[in-house]
Design a protein around this motif. Structure first.
Motif, PDB file in Angstrom:
ATOM      1  N   PHE A   1       0.952  -1.389  -0.118  1.00 13.36           N
ATOM      2  CA  PHE A   1      -0.016  -0.097   0.242  1.00 13.36           C
ATOM      3  C   PHE A   1       0.934   1.084   0.010  1.00 13.36           C
ATOM      4  N   ALA A   2       1.990   1.291   0.797  1.00  5.09           N
ATOM      5  CA  ALA A   2       2.832   2.613   0.803  1.00  5.09           C
ATOM      6  C   ALA A   2       3.471   2.722  -0.528  1.00  5.09           C
ATOM      7  N   VAL A   3       3.937   1.627  -0.913  1.00  6.85           N
ATOM      8  CA  VAL A   3       4.433   1.917  -2.314  1.00  6.85           C
ATOM      9  C   VAL A   3       3.646   2.192  -3.567  1.00  6.85           C
ATOM     10  N   ALA A   4       2.550   1.644  -3.479  1.00  2.64           N
ATOM     11  CA  ALA A   4       1.373   1.857  -4.485  1.00  2.64           C
ATOM     12  C   ALA A   4       1.197   3.387  -4.359  1.00  2.64           C
ATOM     13  N   PHE A   5       0.621   3.926  -3.248  1.00  4.60           N
ATOM     14  CA  PHE A   5       0.280   5.185  -2.731  1.00  4.60           C
ATOM     15  C   PHE A   5       1.427   6.209  -3.265  1.00  4.60           C
ATOM     16  N   ALA A   6       2.718   6.016  -2.940  1.00  4.70           N
ATOM     17  CA  ALA A   6       3.601   6.918  -3.057  1.00  4.70           C
ATOM     18  C   ALA A   6       4.068   7.025  -4.511  1.00  4.70           C
ATOM     19  N   ILE A   7       3.964   5.790  -5.249  1.00  6.81           N
ATOM     20  CA  ILE A   7       4.107   6.113  -6.766  1.00  6.81           C
ATOM     21  C   ILE A   7       3.213   6.903  -7.558  1.00  6.81           C
ATOM     22  N   LEU A   8       1.751   6.439  -7.041  1.00  5.67           N
ATOM     23  CA  LEU A   8       0.742   7.234  -7.708  1.00  5.67           C
ATOM     24  C   LEU A   8       0.775   8.780  -7.357  1.00  5.67           C
ATOM     25  N   ALA A   9       0.962   9.177  -6.036  1.00  6.10           N
ATOM     26  CA  ALA A   9       0.961  10.598  -5.553  1.00  6.10           C
ATOM     27  C   ALA A   9       2.239  11.153  -6.169  1.00  6.10           C
ATOM     28  N   ALA A  10       3.109  10.661  -6.332  1.00  5.92           N
ATOM     29  CA  ALA A  10       4.411  11.322  -6.743  1.00  5.92           C
ATOM     30  C   ALA A  10       4.678  11.357  -8.254  1.00  5.92           C
ATOM     31  N   GLY A  11       3.938  10.349  -9.082  1.00  8.80           N
ATOM     32  CA  GLY A  11       4.015  10.312 -10.277  1.00  8.80           C
ATOM     33  C   GLY A  11       2.888  11.515 -10.825  1.00  8.80           C
ATOM     34  N   ALA A  12       1.792  11.629 -10.153  1.00  8.77           N
ATOM     35  CA  ALA A  12       0.981  12.753 -10.664  1.00  8.77           C
ATOM     36  C   ALA A  12       1.487  14.060 -10.449  1.00  8.77           C
ATOM     37  N   ILE A  13       2.345  14.260  -9.321  1.00  8.69           N
ATOM     38  CA  ILE A  13       2.830  15.697  -9.285  1.00  8.69           C
ATOM     39  C   ILE A  13       4.109  15.709 -10.280  1.00  8.69           C
ATOM     40  N   ILE A  14       4.829  14.688 -10.441  1.00  5.74           N
ATOM     41  CA  ILE A  14       5.925  14.828 -11.580  1.00  5.74           C
ATOM     42  C   ILE A  14       5.122  15.079 -12.895  1.00  5.74           C
ATOM     43  N   LEU A  15       4.311  14.310 -13.298  1.00  8.28           N
ATOM     44  CA  LEU A  15       3.575  14.470 -14.582  1.00  8.28           C
ATOM     45  C   LEU A  15       2.871  15.768 -14.659  1.00  8.28           C
TER      46      LEU A  15
ATOM     47  N   ARG B   1       4.913  19.525 -28.846  1.00  8.14           N
ATOM     48  CA  ARG B   1       5.516  18.965 -27.902  1.00  8.14           C
ATOM     49  C   ARG B   1       4.548  17.721 -27.139  1.00  8.14           C
ATOM     50  N   LYS B   2       3.648  17.548 -28.025  1.00 11.04           N
ATOM     51  CA  LYS B   2       2.251  16.619 -27.587  1.00 11.04           C
ATOM     52  C   LYS B   2       3.021  15.125 -26.950  1.00 11.04           C
ATOM     53  N   ALA B   3       3.913  14.744 -27.757  1.00  9.81           N
ATOM     54  CA  ALA B   3       4.414  13.361 -27.490  1.00  9.81           C
ATOM     55  C   ALA B   3       5.037  13.298 -26.088  1.00  9.81           C
ATOM     56  N   LEU B   4       5.959  14.363 -26.043  1.00  5.66           N
ATOM     57  CA  LEU B   4       6.674  14.701 -24.692  1.00  5.66           C
ATOM     58  C   LEU B   4       5.782  14.685 -23.501  1.00  5.66           C
ATOM     59  N   ALA B   5       4.639  15.422 -23.718  1.00  4.51           N
ATOM     60  CA  ALA B   5       3.480  15.451 -22.669  1.00  4.51           C
ATOM     61  C   ALA B   5       2.805  13.991 -22.320  1.00  4.51           C
ATOM     62  N   LEU B   6       2.667  13.248 -23.380  1.00  2.04           N
ATOM     63  CA  LEU B   6       1.702  11.806 -23.388  1.00  2.04           C
ATOM     64  C   LEU B   6       2.736  10.803 -22.833  1.00  2.04           C
ATOM     65  N   TYR B   7       3.700  10.918 -23.394  1.00  3.46           N
ATOM     66  CA  TYR B   7       4.814   9.574 -23.126  1.00  3.46           C
ATOM     67  C   TYR B   7       4.707   9.224 -21.599  1.00  3.46           C
ATOM     68  N   PRO B   8       5.108  10.308 -20.707  1.00  2.00           N
ATOM     69  CA  PRO B   8       5.079   9.813 -19.242  1.00  2.00           C
ATOM     70  C   PRO B   8       3.847   9.627 -18.909  1.00  2.00           C
ATOM     71  N   VAL B   9       2.821  10.289 -19.211  1.00  8.10           N
ATOM     72  CA  VAL B   9       1.448   9.523 -18.681  1.00  8.10           C
ATOM     73  C   VAL B   9       0.926   8.094 -18.853  1.00  8.10           C
ATOM     74  N   PHE B  10       1.388   8.012 -20.375  1.00 12.54           N
ATOM     75  CA  PHE B  10       1.080   6.511 -20.561  1.00 12.54           C
ATOM     76  C   PHE B  10       2.157   5.417 -19.774  1.00 12.54           C
ATOM     77  N   LEU B  11       3.377   6.075 -19.576  1.00  9.26           N
ATOM     78  CA  LEU B  11       4.158   5.140 -19.061  1.00  9.26           C
ATOM     79  C   LEU B  11       4.090   4.895 -17.655  1.00  9.26           C
ATOM     80  N   MET B  12       3.316   5.720 -16.748  1.00  9.53           N
ATOM     81  CA  MET B  12       2.953   5.545 -15.597  1.00  9.53           C
ATOM     82  C   MET B  12       1.639   4.504 -15.293  1.00  9.53           C
ATOM     83  N   TYR B  13       0.769   4.886 -16.333  1.00 13.75           N
ATOM     84  CA  TYR B  13      -0.477   4.048 -16.350  1.00 13.75           C
ATOM     85  C   TYR B  13      -0.027   2.463 -16.441  1.00 13.75           C
ATOM     86  N   ILE B  14       0.902   2.355 -17.604  1.00 11.73           N
ATOM     87  CA  ILE B  14       1.320   1.249 -18.104  1.00 11.73           C
ATOM     88  C   ILE B  14       2.187   0.528 -16.915  1.00 11.73           C
ATOM     89  N   SER B  15       2.915   1.388 -16.195  1.00  7.68           N
ATOM     90  CA  SER B  15       3.723   0.653 -14.902  1.00  7.68           C
ATOM     91  C   SER B  15       2.434   0.328 -13.921  1.00  7.68           C
TER      92      SER B  15
END
Length: 279
Positions: free
Chosen positions: A172-186, A256-270
């Motif tokens: 739970f801690a790892v999943a919560f940290a990845i999702l919260a930090a990932g949303a901020i970074i994206l 710059r659309k690909a540069l913005a979409l690629y990290p989003v798709f990468l987080m959802y795939i992870s």
């Protein structure tokens, strides 16, 4: 010479003084008094009634005079006109037009929860499900909130921890940290690319797009077959990417659309691989 002695005037000076006195006396007798200004006619007064009793006779308007209409700045829905027994009309203002917005600090807890749930459902429909406002991120999430994304992140973390056989708290801690930090970074990535979107609005958007993956994680928790997991995660992953695509792509420059979409798709795939791999 003593003080009481008088000095005789020159004959020419005496004649000048006599002439001046004659002119003064002649002007005083020939002066005419101008008549006083006629008094102005009395103005008709507009009666203002504050009680339902009729006005006294001396305050009533003459029948021939017509008062100048007064334009009220109060909206028509807020102004009400009443007629007094004496024939005078009164304009009242409804109290609804003067009331301040409701105070949310003193309202019941049930009303607060109901309002927040209504907003979450409305934003979820605008982001995840097809609607005509998906192409305009500013209009779709104008009333953004963070309660919905927080709930979906917590729900997804709890589902993954319940699916794990060991170390549930760490999952739970790892999943919560990845999702919260990932949303901020994206979100920072979109803003650094010159995206026209509000920081918290982007966080809200990315959090709502986790709803399909949360549903997929719940289905995978109930069904242990790997094939079914892969199919469910693939469908929910495509759903999440489809939900995030129009908002992210329209927020940045097309180059710059690909540069913005690629990290989003990468987080959802992870997150999708995390759902499949957890056991």
């Amino acid at each position: 010479m003593s003080y009481g002695d008088t000095i005789p005037l020159h004959p020419s000076s005496q004649s000048d003084i006599d002439e001046i006195e004659n002119l003064i006396n002649a002007g005083a007798h020939s002066a005419t008094v101008l008549p006083a200004r006629a008094p102005s006619p009395s103005r008709a007064s507009i009666p203002v009634s504050h009680s339902p009793f009729p006005l006294p006779p001396y305050q009533k308007m003459p029948p021939s005079s017509s008062p100048t209409p007064v334009v009220s700045s109060v909206p028509a829905a807020a102004a009400t006109t009443t007629t007094a027994p004496g024939g005078s009309s009164r304009i009242g203002i409804s109290t609804d037009a003067l009331e301040s917005p409701p105070d949310t600090l003193t309202e019941p807890v049930f009303d607060t929860v109901k309002r927040d749930l209504t907003r979450i459902v409305s934003n979820l429909k605008l982001v995840v499900f097809p609607n005509p406002y998906r192409e305009d991120p500013g209009r779709a999430l104008r009333d953004w909130d963070l309660w919905g994304p927080f709930f979906f992140i917590v729900f997804l973390g709890l589902t993954l921890s319940w699916s794990a056989s060991v170390k549930k708290s760490e999952v739970f801690a790892v999943a919560f940290a990845i999702l919260a930090a990932g949303a901020i970074i994206l979100t920072l990535n979109v803003l650094l690319l010159g995206g026209h979107i509000i920081f918290f609005q982007s966080l809200s958007l990315l959090g709502y797009c986790l709803f399909p993956l949360a549903v997929g994680a719940l289905v995978c928790m109930l069904e242990g077959n790997v094939i079914i997991k892969i199919v469910v995660v693939s469908m929910t992953l495509a759903w999440s990417c489809w939900a995030a695509y129009p908002f992210i792509s329209t927020a940045v420059n097309p180059r710059r659309k690909a540069l913005a979409l690629y990290p989003v798709f990468l987080m959802y795939i992870s997150v999708g691989f995390f759902i499949i791999a957890i056991d």
